[in-house]
Design an enzyme around this catalytic site. Structure first.
Site, short mmCIF file in Angstrom:
data_model
loop_
_atom_site.label_atom_id
_atom_site.label_comp_id
_atom_site.label_asym_id
_atom_site.label_seq_id
_atom_site.Cartn_x
_atom_site.Cartn_y
_atom_site.Cartn_z
N ASN A 189 0.86 -1.18 0.00
CA ASN A 189 0.00 0.00 0.00
C ASN A 189 0.90 1.23 0.00
OD1 ASN A 189 -1.76 2.07 0.45
ND2 ASN A 189 -2.66 1.22 2.31
N CYS B 18 -1.86 5.28 0.42
CA CYS B 18 -2.93 5.71 1.31
C CYS B 18 -2.93 7.22 1.48
CB CYS B 18 -2.83 5.05 2.66
SG CYS B 18 -4.21 5.55 3.70
N GLY C 187 -12.26 0.19 -7.68
CA GLY C 187 -12.85 1.51 -7.53
C GLY C 187 -14.21 1.59 -8.16
N GLY C 188 -15.23 1.62 -7.33
CA GLY C 188 -16.56 1.90 -7.82
C GLY C 188 -17.28 0.74 -8.45
N GLY D 168 -14.76 -3.04 -2.81
CA GLY D 168 -14.69 -2.48 -1.47
C GLY D 168 -16.02 -1.89 -1.06
N SER D 169 -16.25 -0.66 -1.46
CA SER D 169 -17.44 0.08 -1.04
C SER D 169 -18.74 -0.64 -1.36
CB SER D 169 -17.46 1.46 -1.70
OG SER D 169 -16.27 2.15 -1.41
C1 LIG Z 1 -13.31 2.18 4.79
C2 LIG Z 1 -12.20 1.95 3.83
C3 LIG Z 1 -10.96 1.55 4.30
C4 LIG Z 1 -9.89 1.34 3.43
N1 LIG Z 1 -8.69 0.92 3.92
C5 LIG Z 1 -7.68 0.63 3.05
C6 LIG Z 1 -6.46 0.09 3.53
O1 LIG Z 1 -6.26 -0.11 4.72
N2 LIG Z 1 -5.47 -0.16 2.62
C7 LIG Z 1 -5.65 0.04 1.28
O2 LIG Z 1 -4.75 -0.23 0.51
N3 LIG Z 1 -6.82 0.53 0.79
C8 LIG Z 1 -7.84 0.82 1.65
N4 LIG Z 1 -9.03 1.30 1.16
C9 LIG Z 1 -9.18 1.49 -0.29
C10 LIG Z 1 -9.89 0.31 -0.95
O3 LIG Z 1 -9.12 -0.86 -0.85
C11 LIG Z 1 -10.15 0.59 -2.44
O4 LIG Z 1 -8.91 0.79 -3.09
C12 LIG Z 1 -11.02 1.82 -2.66
O5 LIG Z 1 -12.02 1.89 -1.67
C13 LIG Z 1 -11.69 1.85 -4.03
O6 LIG Z 1 -12.52 0.74 -4.23
P1 LIG Z 1 -14.12 0.75 -3.97
O7 LIG Z 1 -14.68 1.91 -4.73
O8 LIG Z 1 -14.59 -0.58 -4.45
O9 LIG Z 1 -14.30 0.92 -2.51
C14 LIG Z 1 -10.09 1.53 2.04
C15 LIG Z 1 -11.34 1.94 1.56
C16 LIG Z 1 -12.39 2.14 2.44
C17 LIG Z 1 -13.73 2.58 1.89
#
Ligand SMILES: Cc1cc2nc3c(=O)[nH]c(=O)nc-3n(C[C@H](O)[C@H](O)[C@H](O)COP(=O)(O)O)c2cc1C
Ligand SMILES: Cc1cc2nc3c(=O)[nH]c(=O)nc-3n(C[C@H](O)[C@H](O)[C@H](O)COP(=O)(O)OP(=O)(O)OC[C@H]3O[C@@H](n4cnc5c(N)ncnc54)[C@H](O)[C@@H]3O)c2cc1C
Ligand SMILES: Cc1cc2nc3c(=O)[nH]c(=O)nc-3n(C[C@H](O)[C@H](O)[C@H](O)COP(=O)(O)OP(=O)(O)OC[C@H]3O[C@@H](n4cnc5c(N)ncnc54)[C@H](O)[C@@H]3O)c2cc1C
Ligand SMILES: Cc1cc2nc3c(=O)[nH]c(=O)nc-3n(C[C@H](O)[C@H](O)[C@H](O)COP(=O)(O)O)c2cc1C
Ligand code: FES
Ligand code: FES
Lengths: 257, 302, 302, 257
Positions: free
Chosen positions: B123, B126, B241-242, B263-264
């Protein structure tokens, strides 16, 4: 969506006990008894708090640390943030329900009393007389038994002891409870011994409150307290080996109870 | 139909639980695997115990989330029981790690490698902490060094570099990771960051004030990002993402992703979103007579 | 209550029609003014006749739009009747201009200044054409030169610099514009760009393939951008991006905007969105006992 | 939302005339006669086309340039993109309606015929016999008069002439029309002379189709053809000084008609 943090005016503040206040907010929610909201104390923290009344929304909060202290300092007209309701809430089965509340754990149980189809027996436990609250509200729809650790009011007993006595002398279809985990631990021993189904409201550290971050999840089932909980049935409690033993702190590190 | 391989790892389906979502314990990861994920990622593990930011850490809107969880971690040394239990998970497990210096990255990676996850995700992206991560992912030469030094201590475990989209130099950084020996690109971490101000109290709601944006709203940006990466690097890309439904997943794959992170969408559609997305992908593929998801990677470039 | 002044221009309310939305003729600008806008912006005017990209030029989603209209323009010389009719509009008129070299910017600006709009907005930020714009807005020294040279030929007409958010150097660019004598910052143009791929036909839908993202989805990014700009430049900021209702407008103002641009919301809420947003702002201000919108600028920083 | 461009399979293609084809798509829309859709011809262009049937969705397209040519090359099973329906559509008033269609402008008028509460008289005009289409469809609910410029079918006349004759000899509550702007220009002269309310479907260059970009807006009212139009009433037509005189091309430059 109810998940967007919205701020509402505090319309009323009631000092329930020296350490507990009820805040009435300029909004209302629909939901199930036992559900909670995430309460944003601007600039300080956001914490899970049970709903002690739905319409108008009320929360009943004990001052224990930074966020609850800041909340206790709020005045009428101040804004705090709310999102929710979250979690599953209680699902009452049967007719005769024994309700056990310890300390501020009494708060969410009051909303159960809107249900006029049940026969409620309520045990309210606190350390001392001044910490008993909501007694009158419960009395309107239940037989209420009060106990205090120091005997200053009601019976001198722990809520668990009083509950066991009641269970021995009466037939209940289920027990529901909310309170310190140590109380729930003993109560669970009692309900298991007497083979009565129970539903307990449990607490774990919460961040998202909606089942996304995983922070509140339980070993070994992976259930999320904020989503599949906070209320768990006997059947579930048996499977969650971490209950009454350890939990995770803000960093995710396991700490013994 | 959905089975595929990603950076040498066999996947029953291309959906991967993204880092930081639900990944806090072996128990919940197992549950996610049982809910249909093709692979799961452990929440980013850091060098030492860290609480992360105070709440509010995540905000929820109709089309996006904003989070500044701030990388809470017990620290890699305090997870013995988790490491043991992770072995019981029957899909590939990716260990996400972060650190605030190259040396620390190497330290964490070396230890984590000894626990033999199926892959290690760096990572370097961040947006929610000042010391950790972001800088690494914005500078091609630092990104290069992190990857190459981590590679030296991690044997044959595939190393994924997770990129930030919030830089003019995304392609350069991706190329640097490729040259340094990364086995895959994860694109992307969250966007922005963004901010939400409550007007009644006149202040940012997130405790950290700003938070990375994720969820449906970022999809067009991610699709474009993947489309471009696909033209400039030859590593497999995990598109994140998304993605909320099967169509989104297929769109991302057509843009150039070989697998997709989710994720989301766990918030928007529930923990069984993996299975649901797989069903949707499969349904579409059946209607359109595709035999394997592999046929679709990058086809929007034709 | 809503009246304010922006870069020396008196506005009856802080809502401004953003460039490229409805601004194609004096007639429609007049209609927008009559619908309650505090000021209106003419669609970006270029050096010579240009058709822009083929359709599809705009795509519509629940929470965002993507556009690659590609700066169609009759060219500044072919708008005589428009210039005449613009005089009849009874709110301030901002003329947006673009060009592909500093010399051209100066040429267009000089002519446009002679028609005496209330302000000239330099579009140094369009993501949708390769030759025009984007480069200028990503490089502080070029941005500086565009602004300072335009200032020399435009007498006292306020010059607004419209920035792209898609660079690591937003603050530097804003500062360069400030130093060069710009009278205001317009933040921002569209995001990304993004892409949408139709999976049935396996191809990007926008004819230009990619398009700038606008609308509700970009609001958190814009709020954060404005919040940061407010701390680093002292010019008034016109906040643009994702404002759909009165709360959004107030949020943007609290972040640091002195006035707010409205574009995509015309799609989401109709041409009378200006009046509706003003009514919503006013309603909220009444409830919260604010007397003037000016009290609210930047208060989220307190 | 119907505004997300979605692609649908072509289920059927009918050659209506040597230059006009009707495409039946694997979807249906709800709307008002006179509305249009934006049709994406993948890789080529996106153009406004009137709806010639709602359920299933049909569009009837004349080959005139690049996009319509590419559309004419499509086969059954190919996908094209659709968003809409857009615009206002016709709003019929009164009982007796004279409908005038010229060339491919006949297409949207067919959907009016679903209205069984009106008495329709229809004039269909084309250059030559082979360019007349939909005649049978109209006949099911209307008195139909056909004319061709070369007299190869029906009356040898312009649609406007035939319309004027009908107006002189009958009472109509309104006239609705769609066709080349030059036809509409003369027809408007006729309806004004005879003081009959008219509604004409007009065309201007469209980009967004939803009222956002302003490209299709009219002098001096600022009405957007895609939003307040494409159908305009006599009262409106009188105010739009640019009608029948000039329009704007793709760049926004005014061009004489
Ligand atoms: C609540 C939350 C916590 C996250 N924590 C991390 C993390 O600890 N390490 C990381 O690499 N990405 C983290 N992310 C990013 C997600 O892994 C992902 O890259 C990002 O949310 C985009 O994908 P999504 O739109 O499907 O959520 C986090 C995202 C969210 C929403
Ligand atoms: C589902 C649920 C319902 C609750 N309902 C009530 C209620 O109705 N009334 C009431 O007074 N209290 C309730 N609590 C407990 C309340 O959340 C804590 O007392 C409060 O968070 C303490 O915050 P603090 O900053 O004042 O104290 P701190 O000093 O920060 O923390 C004291 C203790 O509170 C707990 N705590 C702090 N933050 C969190 C968090 N984000 N999530 C979970 N626990 C936390 C931890 O056990 C911590 O050790 C509930 C907790 C949960 C999980
Ligand atoms: C509301 C409306 C409804 C229409 N309904 C129909 C219909 O049902 N059947 C039909 O065959 N035709 C219809 N048209 C006309 C159709 O849009 C044009 O014939 C088509 O766009 C030509 O495109 P092309 O690439 O083939 O030709 P080109 O050579 O590109 O253009 C030829 C002419 O078509 C017009 N045109 C091209 N692009 C556009 C555009 N984006 N917007 C408006 N006009 C354009 C211009 O007048 C141009 O000069 C309608 C037009 C409008 C505005
Ligand atoms: C269809 C469309 C066309 C645009 N054309 C221009 C333009 O010509 N010049 C310009 O500076 N910005 C243009 N923009 C950007 C807008 O002015 C605005 O900066 C952006 O859309 C963000 O605001 P919004 O979210 O309110 O739409 C355009 C935006 C859209 C949606
Ligand atoms: S608090 Fe995040 S999953 Fe329960
Ligand atoms: S085509 Fe854009 S407003 Fe009509």
């Amino acid at each position: 969506m109810n998940d967007v943090t919205k701020t509402y005016k505090i319309l009323e503040i009631k000092q329930e006990t020296p350490t507990i206040k009820t805040f009435t907010l300029d909004t209302a929610l629909e939901g199930t008894p036992g559900q909670f909201v995430m309460v944003w104390v601007p600039g300080v923290d956001e914490i899970p708090i049970s709903i002690s009344n739905f319409d108008p929304l009320q929360i009943t909060v004990k001052e224990v640390g930074e966020a609850t202290k800041a909340l206790h300092k709020k005045r009428i007209g101040d804004y705090i943030g709310i999102r929710g309701p979250y979690g599953n809430g209680f699902g009452l089965v049967g007719e005769r329900v024994l309700v056990v509340g310890g300390g501020v754990g009494i708060a969410p149980l009051r909303t159960l009393m809107k249900n006029k189809n049940k026969q409620f027996t309520v045990v309210l436990g606190a350390q001392t007389k001044s910490e008993i609250f909501f007694e009158e509200d419960f009395k309107r729809n239940a037989d209420v038994f009060v106990c205090t650790d120091d005997g200053s009011y009601g019976k001198k007993a722990f809520a668990t002891q009083l509950a066991e006595e009641l269970i021995q002398n009466n037939r209940y279809d289920m027990v529901v409870a909310c309170g310190p985990e140590i109380m729930l631990k003993y109560l669970f021993g009692i309900t298991e011994k007497h083979k009565i189904n129970a539903q307990f409201s449990m607490e774990r550290w919460m961040k998202c409150g909606v089942g996304l971050c995983g922070h509140c999840s339980l070993d070994p089932t992976g259930w999320r307290v904020c989503k599949e909980g906070p209320v768990f049935s006997s059947e579930q409690l048996r499977k969650v080996t971490e209950f009454f033993r350890y939990k995770r702190d803000q960093s995710g590190t396991e700490v013994e109870l | 139909m959905l089975s595929t391989s990603f950076a040498g790892i066999e996947l029953e389906n291309p959906t991967v639980l993204a880092a930081g979502i639900l990944g806090t314990s072996a128990a919940i990861l197992k549950r996610v695997a049982d809910s249909g994920a093709g692979a799961v990622t452990i929440k980013s593990i850091g060098p030492k115990k860290r609480e992360g930011h105070s709440n509010p850490t995540v905000l929820f809107f109709d089309s996006y989330l904003m989070n500044a969880v701030g990388l809470p971690t017990p620290g890699y040394r305090n997870m013995e029981r988790e490491w043991e239990e992770l072995k019981e998970i029957n899909v590939p497990v990716i260990a996400s790690i972060y650190a605030s210096s190259i040396e620390e990255f190497v330290e964490v990676a070396q230890y984590v490698a000894s626990r033999k996850p199926d892959a290690i995700e760096l990572n370097i992206s961040c947006p929610n902490t000042k010391a950790h991560g972001m800088l690494f992912g914005k500078d091609p030469s630092i990104a290069h060094d992190v990857v190459s030094q981590v590679k030296e201590v991690t044997n044959n475990i595939p190393i994924f570099a997770k990129l930030t989209p919030n830089t003019d130099r995304v392609i350069e950084v991706a190329r640097a990771c490729e040259e340094a020996g990364a086995d895959a690109i994860v694109a992307f971490n969250t966007w922005g960051p963004g901010m939400y101000i409550d007007i009644n109290t006149r202040r940012p709601v997130l405790h950290y004030r700003t938070g990375g944006v994720s969820g449906p709203a970022v999809k067009p940006l991610v699709v474009k990002g993947i489309y471009e990466l696909y033209e400039h690097v030859s590593l497999p890309i995990l598109g994140v993402g998304g993605i909320t439904n099967g169509n989104d997943a297929i769109e991302m794959i057509m843009a150039g992703a070989s697998a997709i992170g989710i994720g989301s969408a766990v918030y928007y559609r529930g923990i069984d979103v993996f299975k649901r997305i797989c069903d949707e992908m499969q349904g579409w593929m059946l209607t359109h007579d595709y035999k394997s998801i592999k046929e679709l990677v990058g086809v929007a470039h034709e």
